[in-house]
Design an enzyme around this catalytic site. Structure first.
Site, PDB file in Angstrom:
ATOM      1  N   ARG A 116      42.862  33.712  42.662  1.00  0.00           N
ATOM      2  CA  ARG A 116      43.527  32.475  42.248  1.00  0.00           C
ATOM      3  C   ARG A 116      44.758  32.266  43.109  1.00  0.00           C
ATOM      4  O   ARG A 116      45.323  33.201  43.642  1.00  0.00           O
ATOM      5  CB  ARG A 116      43.944  32.559  40.773  1.00  0.00           C
ATOM      6  N   LYS A 181      45.457  45.029  35.772  1.00  0.00           N
ATOM      7  CA  LYS A 181      44.320  44.112  35.935  1.00  0.00           C
ATOM      8  C   LYS A 181      43.041  44.888  36.263  1.00  0.00           C
ATOM      9  O   LYS A 181      43.009  45.699  37.181  1.00  0.00           O
ATOM     10  CB  LYS A 181      44.652  43.129  37.058  1.00  0.00           C
ATOM     11  N   ARG A 314      54.093  35.423  33.979  1.00  0.00           N
ATOM     12  CA  ARG A 314      54.675  36.767  34.214  1.00  0.00           C
ATOM     13  C   ARG A 314      55.428  37.169  32.970  1.00  0.00           C
ATOM     14  O   ARG A 314      56.080  36.330  32.335  1.00  0.00           O
ATOM     15  CB  ARG A 314      55.725  36.735  35.333  1.00  0.00           C
TER      16      ARG A 314
HETATM   17  C1  BTN Z   1      41.914  36.285  40.425  1.00  0.00           C
HETATM   18  O1  BTN Z   1      42.772  35.995  41.264  1.00  0.00           O
HETATM   19  O2  BTN Z   1      42.193  36.950  39.419  1.00  0.00           O
HETATM   20  C2  BTN Z   1      40.499  35.829  40.604  1.00  0.00           C
HETATM   21  C3  BTN Z   1      39.687  36.834  41.383  1.00  0.00           C
HETATM   22  C4  BTN Z   1      38.236  36.430  41.534  1.00  0.00           C
HETATM   23  C5  BTN Z   1      37.491  37.343  42.462  1.00  0.00           C
HETATM   24  C6  BTN Z   1      36.034  37.059  42.478  1.00  0.00           C
HETATM   25  S1  BTN Z   1      35.108  38.315  43.324  1.00  0.00           S
HETATM   26  C7  BTN Z   1      33.686  37.327  43.261  1.00  0.00           C
HETATM   27  C8  BTN Z   1      34.122  35.902  43.535  1.00  0.00           C
HETATM   28  N1  BTN Z   1      34.168  35.658  44.965  1.00  0.00           N
HETATM   29  C9  BTN Z   1      35.407  35.439  45.390  1.00  0.00           C
HETATM   30  O3  BTN Z   1      35.710  35.216  46.571  1.00  0.00           O
HETATM   31  N2  BTN Z   1      36.259  35.486  44.371  1.00  0.00           N
HETATM   32  C10 BTN Z   1      35.592  35.759  43.122  1.00  0.00           C
END
Ligand code: BTN
Length: 319
Positions: A116, A181, A314
């Site tokens: 994100r 996380k 946060r």
């Molecule tokens: C976050 O920032 O918390 C979201 C992370 C999401 C990661 C997943 S891995 C599979 C899919 N492909 C990506 O490039 N991102 C999501």
């Protein structure tokens, strides 16, 4: 290279001759592929004279057949890539090429995993789950309301069923274990959200990763939490079932039926937190979520709702 990996994944010795015969290539071509495997997948391969080649540790790879044997339902076609920039990016490309939906994209590693707010999602080879499910959404905005929060709940339930203790959610859709996380969710949309569109539900779960200096936030993995290696093919099946169930509930009833459940799972409920939007910071107390999945924050005694993909929460240092 996937074929070579499948031959080596048992962690035993295999002679160059045997590998060459199985792949139908010369021994020097095997040698080249082994070099590529080492550099592209960051794997260590031992070579011992008279015995052959051996992976430093056995690997359990994603396998569409194993996923089918574990009983993957619903019947989403599953595409497995060895290495891809991002499973979400690939899913979007496939939508653009007119591939029929639903379908699921998985990869052993991502070179440009997306998080994100433009962050990178660290995606080492064969350790974690990089999962993108593509759905066609026809019901307009109502079908999208709170969708990413519902996905978070589904992931949480799967981890709980695997025996992970203390799993909770952080608005909008981080999955945490004791403020570390363990999984992240990134939804990407194409088309007209008010009418017909496609949604890519991207899920990253830290599964068997035990150490990684590249991750720049407090993290954990299923293996760290349970002390056991987790079968990723089995996880794909469990996640598919849970998602199938929750997404159908969401399609039929909307987000409202999830609201209480989600608030109960919210790890930061009642805590003092700051909402960050770019350079702006809003301090308040987390009161929960609204009927659309927006965050309810109490600011100087007044409750306000916030929503939007660029927001992040946060904990305040003093809370
Ligand atoms: C976050 O920032 O918390 C979201 C992370 C999401 C990661 C997943 S891995 C599979 C899919 N492909 C990506 O490039 N991102 C999501």
């Amino acid at each position: 290279m996937l074929k070579l990996l499948n031959l080596l994944k048992d962690g035993r010795f295999h002679s160059g001759e045997e590998l060459g015969a199985a792949l139908g290539v010369s021994r020097s071509a095997v040698w080249k592929q082994l070099q590529n495997l080492q550099s592209e997948c960051s794997l260590t391969i031992h070579k011992v004279r008279g015995r052959g080649y051996q992976l430093s540790t056995p690997l359990q790879l994603l396998d569409t057949q194993a996923i089918g044997e574990h009983g993957h339902t619903p019947q989403w076609p599953v595409l497995v890539y060895e290495t891809i920039d991002s499973t979400n990016a690939e899913a979007l490309r496939l939508i653009g090429q007119g591939r029929s939906t639903p379908f699921l994209v998985l990869a052993e590693s991502q070179t440009a995993g997306r998080g994100r707010r433009g962050r990178q999602w660290i995606s080492p080879f064969a350790e974690n789950l990089y999962y993108s499910l593509v759905l066609r959404v026809e019901g307009g905005m109502r079908q999208l309301e709170g969708l990413s929060l519902v996905v978070g709940l589904a992931v949480m339930r799967v981890l709980q069923a695997l025996g992970v203790k203390g799993v909770g959610l952080k608005w909008p859709n981080d999955v945490l274990v004791r403020d570390h996380k363990v999984a992240g969710i990134l939804l990407e949309l194409v088309g007209d959200p008010a009418d017909i569109c496609h949604v890519v539900i991207g899920i990253g779960i830290n599964v068997n990763m035990q150490a990684n200096a590249q991750v720049d936030q407090a993290w954990t993995s299923l293996r760290r939490e349970t002390g056991k290696e987790v079968d990723r093919n089995h996880l794909v099946v469990a996640l598919g079932r849970q998602l199938g169930h929750e997404l159908e509930r969401h399609r039929q009833h909307g987000f409202t039926v999830f609201r209480d459940e989600w608030e109960q799972a919210h790890a930061w409920q009642g805590r003092e937190a700051s909402l960050i939007a770019g350079n702006t910071r809003i301090d308040g107390v987390v009161r929960g979520i609204d009927a659309q999945g927006g965050l309810r924050l109490e600011i100087e005694g007044v409750e306000k709702s916030f929503s939007g993909g660029e927001l992040s929460l946060r904990l305040r240092d003093d809370s």
